[in-house]
Structures are given as structure tokens and as C-alpha cells.
Design an enzyme around this catalytic site. Sequence first.
Site, PDB file in Angstrom:
ATOM      1  N   GLY A   1       0.788  -1.236   0.000  1.00 19.24           N
ATOM      2  CA  GLY A   1       0.000   0.000   0.000  1.00 19.24           C
ATOM      3  C   GLY A   1       0.813   1.274   0.000  1.00 19.24           C
ATOM      4  O   GLY A   1       0.287   2.344   0.300  1.00 19.24           O
TER       5      GLY A   1
ATOM      6  N   GLU B   1       5.032  -6.104   1.646  1.00 18.58           N
ATOM      7  CA  GLU B   1       4.606  -6.745   0.387  1.00 18.58           C
ATOM      8  C   GLU B   1       3.941  -5.726  -0.537  1.00 18.58           C
ATOM      9  O   GLU B   1       2.736  -5.777  -0.763  1.00 18.58           O
ATOM     10  CB  GLU B   1       3.686  -7.942   0.683  1.00 18.58           C
ATOM     11  CG  GLU B   1       2.563  -7.647   1.637  1.00 18.58           C
ATOM     12  CD  GLU B   1       1.705  -8.863   1.971  1.00 18.58           C
ATOM     13  OE1 GLU B   1       2.164 -10.007   1.864  1.00 18.58           O
ATOM     14  OE2 GLU B   1       0.543  -8.629   2.347  1.00 18.58           O
TER      15      GLU B   1
ATOM     16  N   CYS C   1     -19.030   1.958 -25.697  1.00 16.65           N
ATOM     17  CA  CYS C   1     -20.284   2.708 -25.717  1.00 16.65           C
ATOM     18  C   CYS C   1     -20.753   2.960 -24.297  1.00 16.65           C
ATOM     19  O   CYS C   1     -21.861   2.562 -23.920  1.00 16.65           O
ATOM     20  CB  CYS C   1     -21.339   1.930 -26.498  1.00 16.65           C
ATOM     21  SG  CYS C   1     -20.727   1.379 -28.082  1.00 16.65           S
TER      22      CYS C   1
HETATM   23  C1  LIG Z   1      -3.153  -5.870  -2.749  1.00 22.67           C
HETATM   24  C2  LIG Z   1      -2.362  -6.293  -1.585  1.00 22.67           C
HETATM   25  C3  LIG Z   1      -1.035  -5.883  -1.445  1.00 22.67           C
HETATM   26  C4  LIG Z   1      -0.365  -4.920  -2.401  1.00 22.67           C
HETATM   27  O1  LIG Z   1      -0.935  -3.642  -2.276  1.00 22.67           O
HETATM   28  P1  LIG Z   1      -0.333  -2.421  -3.144  1.00 22.67           P
HETATM   29  O2  LIG Z   1      -1.271  -1.293  -2.837  1.00 22.67           O
HETATM   30  O3  LIG Z   1      -0.370  -2.817  -4.568  1.00 22.67           O
HETATM   31  O4  LIG Z   1       1.042  -2.169  -2.640  1.00 22.67           O
HETATM   32  C5  LIG Z   1      -0.309  -6.397  -0.396  1.00 22.67           C
HETATM   33  N1  LIG Z   1      -0.877  -7.243   0.501  1.00 22.67           N
HETATM   34  C6  LIG Z   1      -2.166  -7.640   0.427  1.00 22.67           C
HETATM   35  C7  LIG Z   1      -2.715  -8.561   1.427  1.00 22.67           C
HETATM   36  C8  LIG Z   1      -2.956  -7.171  -0.626  1.00 22.67           C
HETATM   37  O5  LIG Z   1      -4.237  -7.544  -0.687  1.00 22.67           O
END
Ligand SMILES: *Cc1c(COP(=O)(O)O)cnc(C)c1O
Length: 363
Positions: free
Chosen positions: A214, A248, A313
Site C-alpha cells: 500500500g 509486500e 459505448c
Molecule cells: C493488494 C495487496 C497488497 C499490495 O498492495 P499495493 O497497494 O499494490 O502495494 C499487499 N498485501 C495484500 C494482502 C494485498 O491484498
Amino acid sequence: MTATLPMHARAAELASAGELPAYVYDLSDLDAHMSAVRGALGDIEVHYAVKANPDPKLLQVIAPYVDGFEVASGGELTHVRTHFPDMPIALGGPGKTDAELFADVTRLHIESPSEIRRLFAAGRSAEVLLRVNLDIPISGASLAMGGGATPFGMDPAGISECLDMLAGQDAVHLRGIHAHLASGLEAPAMLELASAILDYARGLGVTEINLGGGMGVSYSDPDARFDWKTYGEGLAVLRRPGETLRIEPGRSLTVYCGRYVTRVIDVKRVHGELFAVVAGGTHHIRTPATKGHSQPMVIQEPGEPTTIVGQLCTPKDTMARHIPVNLKTGDVVEFLMAGAYAWNISHHDFLMHPKPAFRYLGG
Ligand SMILES: *Cc1c(COP(=O)(O)O)cnc(C)c1O
């Protein structure tokens, strides 16, 4: 919202070869970005969230810089396994089927107490992180997966229930805590969040903590980057000896390396507003429709505010609104920040238009 950059030479080549619309991925850019991110993170482990963009050529560039891949479905698991048989994999996501829950992965991210009960009932072993949804206020996030009632992870009562079940057995091995609470935050806010997650995890006595993804991405400023250096330094300060911290990220790693290049089919004025209709559109790159933003683009020649739409459309097929750009039929249009949550989230069979070409630079 817009950037004035020289158009990539290869975009013009693609146009003359009649290969538009096309996704163009710059693998050298991705490599340089991954190297910078990795360098800023020191001992912090990184998993790439494959759902942001599972393109194997991108994964190939990313793999040497990360400690594993995070997958959110059996489909992603099979995909990653096929291309990277030896890569550590963490599997997460709500609503796991038996095949997903019982898959042989390096880490399993548990979303509910019933997932633990299902593992027990099937006599499975697993290395698990419990996904917690902490009720901490998250301001400034573009999407909130935690901090209130959401279907993601467990509240502290759900975590306690899991801990009680896990005590006194060793088939399902508690490794630690996972939290992915928000997306779109800058480094200082991400560090505050990390600190709250760490306090909670230490209270449970676990030493492996996955802080989620995130990291903020600004579509209104394509040159801006998440401050990985501040984040990495901050995490190094927060981390205590013996703790494994992991993140992650998805979007913040791959979004910049992709462009969606197309050409103008028609230009027209309707009730005073100027429209440019391009080949393809949001069925190839759904990002501007889902996020409700103007997809950043290269402005070759400034002009009157123009709304750029695709061939579908539906009024939702809008790529960018009121962009001060001079476009005429046949002009090449190059949209930026198309490397994550772009092609792979798009409804490309809607209206049965042709698929885009895919081109890779460098690498
Ligand atoms: C989608 C997701 C991410 C990655 O989020 P980003 O906003 O793309 O960095 C990491 N961990 C989990 C559990 C997710 O669902």
C-alpha cells in the site's frame, strides 16, 4: 495529472508499425527502480504482491530483488510456481478454497478462525501468519482494508480465538502476524502504522511481522516516488533484534514501468466540449475508470482542454478529462503509470475489440 516529456522513440516506431494500441514495459526502468527500493530497505524483507501485475517478464526482473512473491489465489500460485519453482511464496486472501488453504507454500496468511479449524480437520500442517485488522484510525489512505469492519483479516478477538486453537499443537505453526491495513499512504504515515502493528505483535510475543503493502503512488505527479529511504531508515529504527520485518508492495513497484500507447481515431466537439476518441480505452486499461482519475499522459503539444475517451459505448470509458493538449486524428497518445492494476484488472472482452500488443524495452 500530466507530464511534458519527450515521447519515447519506441512509441513512434510502434505507431508506424501499426501496432497500436500497445502496452510498453520498460524493463530497464523497472530494474533500476527495484534496485533503488531494495537498497533503501536494508534487512527488511520484501515480497512482491503479484496481483499488481503478474506479467512473467516483469516478475523475472523483480525476482532477484525480493525475498518472495505474495499471491492471492490458486491461479497466481500456479502461475508463479510455473515460472519460479524455487521462489518462496506467501499465500493470502479472503475466501480460500480447500485447494488454496491446503497448498504447499512458504507462508499462509490466515484470514479467519475457521481457516484454522479447516486445517485441523484436514490434518494439515502449515506455517502461518495471522492477518490482523487493527482498529487504528487511518487518514489519508486511498483504500482502507483495516481500521474498521472490513472482510479482511481478523479483529483482535478473532486473533485470540486462533491463538487459543494453536496452543498445544504443532502441526499448524504460528510464525507471526500479517497486516495490510491501507493503501496510498506516504512514508511517515506508513511508519506510524508500522509502529502500531509492531506494538500489537510484540504484545502477542511473535517476532515475524508482515506489514503489508500500500505504499503511496501519486497519479497526479508521475515523477513523485514513495520515500523508500525514509521508510527503510524508519523501519530499521523500529525493528528490534531477532525480529523479521517484511513488506509486500505491489503498485509502488511496477506502476511506473508501464505505458499504454495508442492513437487518436476521431476528434469532435459536442455541446462545446472537445473530445478525442482513441483506439482501445478502459477495456485495456481500467485504471482511470476504477480510480476515477485522469490517467497521466505525455503532452506533446499544449492545446485546448480535451477529454480523451476510448471506443466503448459507455461514458465510463474516459481516459482523462480536460487535458490541455492539442490532438488530431492519427496522433499518438502515450499514457503513463500503466504498469500496475492496469491490463490485468481490465474487462478486455467487453465489445470484442482487438487486444493490445505487448512490447518490452531493455531488460
Ligand atoms: C493488494 C495487496 C497488497 C499490495 O498492495 P499495493 O497497494 O499494490 O502495494 C499487499 N498485501 C495484500 C494482502 C494485498 O491484498
